[in-house]
Design a protein around this motif. Structure first.
Motif, mmCIF file in Angstrom:
data_model
loop_
_atom_site.group_PDB
_atom_site.id
_atom_site.type_symbol
_atom_site.label_atom_id
_atom_site.label_comp_id
_atom_site.label_asym_id
_atom_site.label_seq_id
_atom_site.Cartn_x
_atom_site.Cartn_y
_atom_site.Cartn_z
ATOM 1 N N LEU A 90 0.790 -1.027 -0.302
ATOM 2 C CA LEU A 90 0.529 -0.137 -0.354
ATOM 3 C C LEU A 90 0.653 1.436 0.146
ATOM 4 O O LEU A 90 2.152 1.267 1.276
ATOM 5 C CB LEU A 90 -1.237 -0.401 0.925
ATOM 6 C CG LEU A 90 -1.866 -0.943 1.491
ATOM 7 C CD1 LEU A 90 -3.015 -0.803 2.276
ATOM 8 C CD2 LEU A 90 -2.724 -1.073 0.416
ATOM 9 N N PRO A 91 0.314 1.985 -0.942
ATOM 10 C CA PRO A 91 1.055 3.431 -0.753
ATOM 11 C C PRO A 91 1.239 4.007 0.399
ATOM 12 O O PRO A 91 0.355 3.783 1.427
ATOM 13 C CB PRO A 91 0.910 4.381 -1.760
ATOM 14 C CG PRO A 91 -0.707 3.786 -1.841
ATOM 15 C CD PRO A 91 -0.466 2.657 -1.709
ATOM 16 N N ALA A 92 1.882 5.460 0.681
ATOM 17 C CA ALA A 92 0.982 6.381 2.242
ATOM 18 C C ALA A 92 -0.618 6.343 1.894
ATOM 19 O O ALA A 92 -1.283 6.586 1.066
ATOM 20 C CB ALA A 92 2.081 7.704 1.754
ATOM 21 N N PRO A 93 -0.829 6.792 2.860
ATOM 22 C CA PRO A 93 -2.407 6.548 3.281
ATOM 23 C C PRO A 93 -2.771 7.659 2.961
ATOM 24 O O PRO A 93 -2.341 9.240 3.140
ATOM 25 C CB PRO A 93 -3.000 6.505 4.690
ATOM 26 C CG PRO A 93 -1.259 6.799 5.522
ATOM 27 C CD PRO A 93 -0.466 6.679 4.140
ATOM 28 N N GLU B 176 -7.952 9.001 4.348
ATOM 29 C CA GLU B 176 -8.041 7.253 5.278
ATOM 30 C C GLU B 176 -7.165 7.509 6.884
ATOM 31 O O GLU B 176 -7.203 7.013 7.675
ATOM 32 C CB GLU B 176 -6.156 6.675 4.506
ATOM 33 C CG GLU B 176 -6.958 5.395 3.330
ATOM 34 C CD GLU B 176 -6.116 5.346 1.784
ATOM 35 O OE1 GLU B 176 -6.994 3.864 1.389
ATOM 36 O OE2 GLU B 176 -5.098 5.536 2.298
ATOM 37 N N LYS B 177 -6.606 8.888 6.336
ATOM 38 C CA LYS B 177 -5.781 9.324 7.727
ATOM 39 C C LYS B 177 -7.150 9.740 9.149
ATOM 40 O O LYS B 177 -6.397 9.286 9.969
ATOM 41 C CB LYS B 177 -4.588 10.560 7.532
ATOM 42 C CG LYS B 177 -3.641 10.587 6.903
ATOM 43 C CD LYS B 177 -2.654 11.491 6.359
ATOM 44 C CE LYS B 177 -1.877 11.737 5.589
ATOM 45 N NZ LYS B 177 -0.871 12.514 5.324
ATOM 46 N N THR B 178 -7.915 9.760 8.379
ATOM 47 C CA THR B 178 -9.084 10.059 9.419
ATOM 48 C C THR B 178 -10.166 8.573 9.687
ATOM 49 O O THR B 178 -11.250 8.638 11.115
ATOM 50 C CB THR B 178 -10.405 11.154 8.818
ATOM 51 O OG1 THR B 178 -10.638 10.332 7.454
ATOM 52 C CG2 THR B 178 -9.543 12.193 8.293
ATOM 53 N N GLN B 179 -9.883 7.329 9.238
ATOM 54 C CA GLN B 179 -10.250 6.823 9.372
ATOM 55 C C GLN B 179 -9.654 5.552 10.465
ATOM 56 O O GLN B 179 -8.683 6.241 11.025
ATOM 57 C CB GLN B 179 -10.288 5.660 8.121
ATOM 58 C CG GLN B 179 -10.625 6.228 6.889
ATOM 59 C CD GLN B 179 -10.646 4.673 5.668
ATOM 60 O OE1 GLN B 179 -9.961 4.388 5.783
ATOM 61 N NE2 GLN B 179 -11.722 4.845 4.652
ATOM 62 N N TRP B 180 -10.564 4.176 11.340
ATOM 63 C CA TRP B 180 -9.524 3.848 12.208
ATOM 64 C C TRP B 180 -8.511 3.511 11.632
ATOM 65 O O TRP B 180 -8.290 2.806 10.302
ATOM 66 C CB TRP B 180 -10.692 2.370 11.882
ATOM 67 C CG TRP B 180 -10.174 1.655 13.295
ATOM 68 C CD1 TRP B 180 -9.296 1.900 14.322
ATOM 69 C CD2 TRP B 180 -9.990 0.067 12.556
ATOM 70 N NE1 TRP B 180 -8.919 0.758 14.808
ATOM 71 C CE2 TRP B 180 -9.862 -0.232 14.092
ATOM 72 C CE3 TRP B 180 -11.298 -0.930 12.150
ATOM 73 C CZ2 TRP B 180 -9.122 -1.587 14.005
ATOM 74 C CZ3 TRP B 180 -10.400 -1.601 12.015
ATOM 75 C CH2 TRP B 180 -9.901 -2.376 13.034
#
Length: 300
Positions: A108-111, A115-119
């Motif tokens: 996976l690449p950097a979020p 995605e940074k706001t997800q669990w």
């Protein structure tokens, strides 16, 4: 019988060509760097011994693949380690002869901002295996314990929450029937420096060097402390860590694959006998002549 033997010989030669092509990736470096590398690894496996062992292990991997499909097993393998430790090399050799629909790699690449706001674990969950699948994570959720922590991409509160959550997250996976295997590829400070120098001088591998890789050299001790903390807090009986000595790439690949096979004993899978059907021949059909410009030019 002679034709069959000739065909098998050609197939084997093609297999060896594939392996040779992969090994040449490790050889496209300056003579001086190559000499230094040989001096540093006087006990390295010779190519013939290595390739013979690798092909044997890959044959066993095919048997494991068949058993996983037959039994509906679900396996997750995490590959972690310092930059240039050899994770990608062993993944490439594991998947080289396997069905990509059964054994797949996730890198996976950097979020993203979303995605940074997800669990934290949420973006990894869609990639977990269904029945009859093996998933290889080239780096995993342990990014938070390593690069994110060392480089300051995660706060100490986020790191602490990760350490509280990850053992239970992995226990949940195991309870659901997913086997979780975790490998850490270990190399010395000097070996990493040598591999980075090889990448700098190798035009085929310069793309592997990122600003983050260069920072990992500067923060070697910080990564060491983070790794030790990670082992202490996430080495659980349900999903223990296995350390692969990685200074010798070839030995590391063989040892890791052999160990992976030992953790997944499989049984022979019944196969239906395959017979090639006769081709249907239509005497009224004529194969159309296609325009020449549709063909790829034969330069070789």
């Amino acid at each position: 019988m002679t034709e069959a033997n000739d065909w098998m010989a050609e197939e084997l030669a093609e297999i060896l060509d594939e392996d040779l092509e992969l090994e040449l990736e490790d050889a496209t470096i300056s003579r001086e760097v190559a000499r230094l590398y040989r001096e540093r690894h006087p006990d390295a496996l010779d190519s013939r011994t290595y390739l013979q062992a690798l092909i044997h292990l890959q044959a066993e991997l095919i048997k494991l693949q068949d058993w996983v499909v037959h039994s509906g097993e679900r396996i997750v393998v995490l590959f972690e380690g310092r930059d240039s430790a050899g994770k990608g090399g062993v993944i490439k050799r594991i998947t080289q002869r396997l069905n990509p629909r059964v054994v797949r790699t996730v890198a996976l690449p950097a979020p993203s901002d979303r995605e940074k706001t997800q669990w934290y674990f949420q973006r990894y969950i869609p990639h977990l295996p269904a029945a009859g699948e093996i998933v290889l994570f080239d780096r995993s959720w342990y990014n938070r314990a390593g690069v994110e922590r060392v480089m300051g991409f995660a706060s100490e509160d986020q790191v602490e929450e990760f350490f509280r959550s990850v053992p239970e997250f992995e226990r949940m996976l195991v309870r659901s029937g997913i086997k979780v295997i975790k490998y850490w590829f270990s190399i010395t400070d000097e070996e990493q420096q040598m591999r980075f120098m090889m990448r700098i001088h190798d035009p085929f591998k310069q793309w592997k060097l990122s600003p983050m890789d260069l920072q990992s050299r500067v923060r070697w001790e910080d990564y060491t402390k983070a790794k030790e903390d990670m082992f202490a807090r996430t080495n659980i009986p349900e999903a223990p860590w296995y350390i692969v000595e990685g200074n010798d790439k070839k030995k590391a690949r063989l040892n890791c694959i052999a160990h992976f096979l030992s953790l997944n004993p499989c049984h022979p899978v019944p196969h239906d006998e395959i017979t090639l059907p006769e081709r249907v021949f239509n005497p009224d059909y004529e194969r159309a002549t296609l325009p020449r410009e549709l063909y790829v030019p034969e330069k070789y």
